[in-house]
Motif scaffolding. Structure first.
Motif, PDB file in Angstrom:
ATOM      1  N   ILE A  69      44.170 -16.075 -28.864  1.00 10.82           N
ATOM      2  CA  ILE A  69      42.831 -16.457 -29.329  1.00 10.82           C
ATOM      3  C   ILE A  69      42.581 -15.896 -30.733  1.00 10.82           C
ATOM      4  CG2 ILE A  69      40.349 -16.203 -28.924  1.00 10.82           C
ATOM      5  CD1 ILE A  69      41.082 -16.162 -25.881  1.00 10.82           C
ATOM      6  N   GLY A  70      42.982 -14.663 -30.957  1.00 16.60           N
ATOM      7  CA  GLY A  70      42.803 -14.060 -32.278  1.00 16.60           C
ATOM      8  C   GLY A  70      43.595 -14.775 -33.356  1.00 16.60           C
ATOM      9  N   ILE A  71      44.844 -15.108 -33.052  1.00 18.68           N
ATOM     10  CA  ILE A  71      45.687 -15.825 -34.014  1.00 18.68           C
ATOM     11  C   ILE A  71      45.110 -17.210 -34.301  1.00 18.68           C
ATOM     12  CG2 ILE A  71      47.960 -16.941 -34.281  1.00 18.68           C
ATOM     13  CD1 ILE A  71      48.013 -13.948 -34.861  1.00 18.68           C
ATOM     14  N   ARG A  72      44.588 -17.858 -33.277  1.00 20.70           N
ATOM     15  CA  ARG A  72      43.963 -19.172 -33.460  1.00 20.70           C
ATOM     16  C   ARG A  72      42.830 -19.082 -34.475  1.00 20.70           C
ATOM     17  NH1 ARG A  72      39.374 -21.380 -31.845  1.00 20.70           N
ATOM     18  NH2 ARG A  72      39.242 -23.623 -31.558  1.00 20.70           N
ATOM     19  N   THR A 128      44.251 -20.713 -43.063  1.00 21.93           N
ATOM     20  CA  THR A 128      45.344 -21.631 -43.399  1.00 21.93           C
ATOM     21  C   THR A 128      44.802 -23.051 -43.485  1.00 21.93           C
ATOM     22  OG1 THR A 128      45.987 -22.136 -41.120  1.00 21.93           O
ATOM     23  CG2 THR A 128      46.975 -20.179 -42.122  1.00 21.93           C
ATOM     24  N   PRO A 129      45.580 -23.949 -44.069  1.00 22.41           N
ATOM     25  CA  PRO A 129      45.131 -25.340 -44.147  1.00 22.41           C
ATOM     26  C   PRO A 129      45.282 -26.105 -42.820  1.00 22.41           C
ATOM     27  CG  PRO A 129      47.215 -25.080 -45.314  1.00 22.41           C
ATOM     28  CD  PRO A 129      46.774 -23.714 -44.877  1.00 22.41           C
ATOM     29  N   LEU A 130      45.780 -25.437 -41.788  1.00 25.64           N
ATOM     30  CA  LEU A 130      45.887 -26.109 -40.496  1.00 25.64           C
ATOM     31  C   LEU A 130      44.497 -26.490 -40.009  1.00 25.64           C
ATOM     32  CD1 LEU A 130      48.362 -23.746 -38.600  1.00 25.64           C
ATOM     33  CD2 LEU A 130      48.861 -26.015 -39.496  1.00 25.64           C
ATOM     34  N   GLY A 131      44.386 -27.625 -39.393  1.00 30.88           N
ATOM     35  CA  GLY A 131      43.111 -27.991 -38.796  1.00 30.88           C
ATOM     36  C   GLY A 131      42.923 -27.227 -37.494  1.00 30.88           C
ATOM     37  N   ALA A 135      45.214 -24.393 -32.974  1.00 32.30           N
ATOM     38  CA  ALA A 135      45.245 -24.203 -31.522  1.00 32.30           C
ATOM     39  C   ALA A 135      46.658 -24.367 -30.982  1.00 32.30           C
ATOM     40  CB  ALA A 135      44.292 -25.181 -30.845  1.00 32.30           C
ATOM     41  N   LEU A 136      47.403 -25.348 -31.477  1.00 32.94           N
ATOM     42  CA  LEU A 136      48.784 -25.557 -31.010  1.00 32.94           C
ATOM     43  C   LEU A 136      49.689 -24.390 -31.411  1.00 32.94           C
ATOM     44  CD1 LEU A 136      49.259 -29.369 -31.683  1.00 32.94           C
ATOM     45  CD2 LEU A 136      49.133 -28.235 -29.459  1.00 32.94           C
ATOM     46  N   ALA A 137      49.585 -23.956 -32.655  1.00 29.39           N
ATOM     47  CA  ALA A 137      50.415 -22.827 -33.113  1.00 29.39           C
ATOM     48  C   ALA A 137      50.068 -21.556 -32.346  1.00 29.39           C
ATOM     49  CB  ALA A 137      50.231 -22.621 -34.615  1.00 29.39           C
ATOM     50  N   ALA A 138      48.780 -21.317 -32.132  1.00 28.36           N
ATOM     51  CA  ALA A 138      48.352 -20.122 -31.408  1.00 28.36           C
ATOM     52  C   ALA A 138      48.793 -20.181 -29.950  1.00 28.36           C
ATOM     53  CB  ALA A 138      46.838 -19.958 -31.504  1.00 28.36           C
ATOM     54  N   SER A 139      48.736 -21.358 -29.357  1.00 29.80           N
ATOM     55  CA  SER A 139      49.193 -21.509 -27.967  1.00 29.80           C
ATOM     56  C   SER A 139      50.687 -21.230 -27.858  1.00 29.80           C
ATOM     57  CB  SER A 139      48.883 -22.913 -27.453  1.00 29.80           C
ATOM     58  OG  SER A 139      47.493 -23.114 -27.381  1.00 29.80           O
TER      59      SER A 139
END
Length: 109
Positions: free
Chosen positions: A67-70, A77-80, A85-89
């Protein structure tokens, strides 16, 4: 932040606080008693209680960190939102998997 994620992060923090204190207290006790890593592992092998303790620790840490990384990825970052959410998961699953492997190594006979 999503209220559900906020509650999960605060809940996992509340769970981890006593787990960290117990873990540190046990490590201090073990080192003061002169126990080696082999001695400690000998005491944890086959212990359901230690397995559950560290499994809860791993689960809480993986959820909390994910959750923190998300949040960090979404803000810095430019990630939406979906990409963050996908990277953090993926990160949380990696942590959970590595943690589960460590718990198995410490507890399984």
């Amino acid at each position: 932040m999503n209220v559900r994620l906020y509650l999960w992060q605060r809940g996992t923090a509340a769970l981890m606080a006593p787990l960290v204190l117990i873990h540190v207290a046990v490590m201090f006790y073990a080192t003061r008693q002169g126990l080696s890593a082999a001695d400690i592992l000998g005491r944890t092998r086959g212990s359901v209680a230690w397995g559950l303790f560290y499994a809860a620790f791993v689960a809480a840490a993986a959820i909390h960190a994910g959750i923190g990384i998300r949040t960090i990825l979404a803000e810095w970052t430019p990630l939406g939102a979906r990409g963050a959410a996908l990277a953090a998961s993926a990160f949380a699953l990696l942590l959970a998997g590595l943690g589960a492997r460590a718990v198995i190594a410490v507890v399984m006979p």
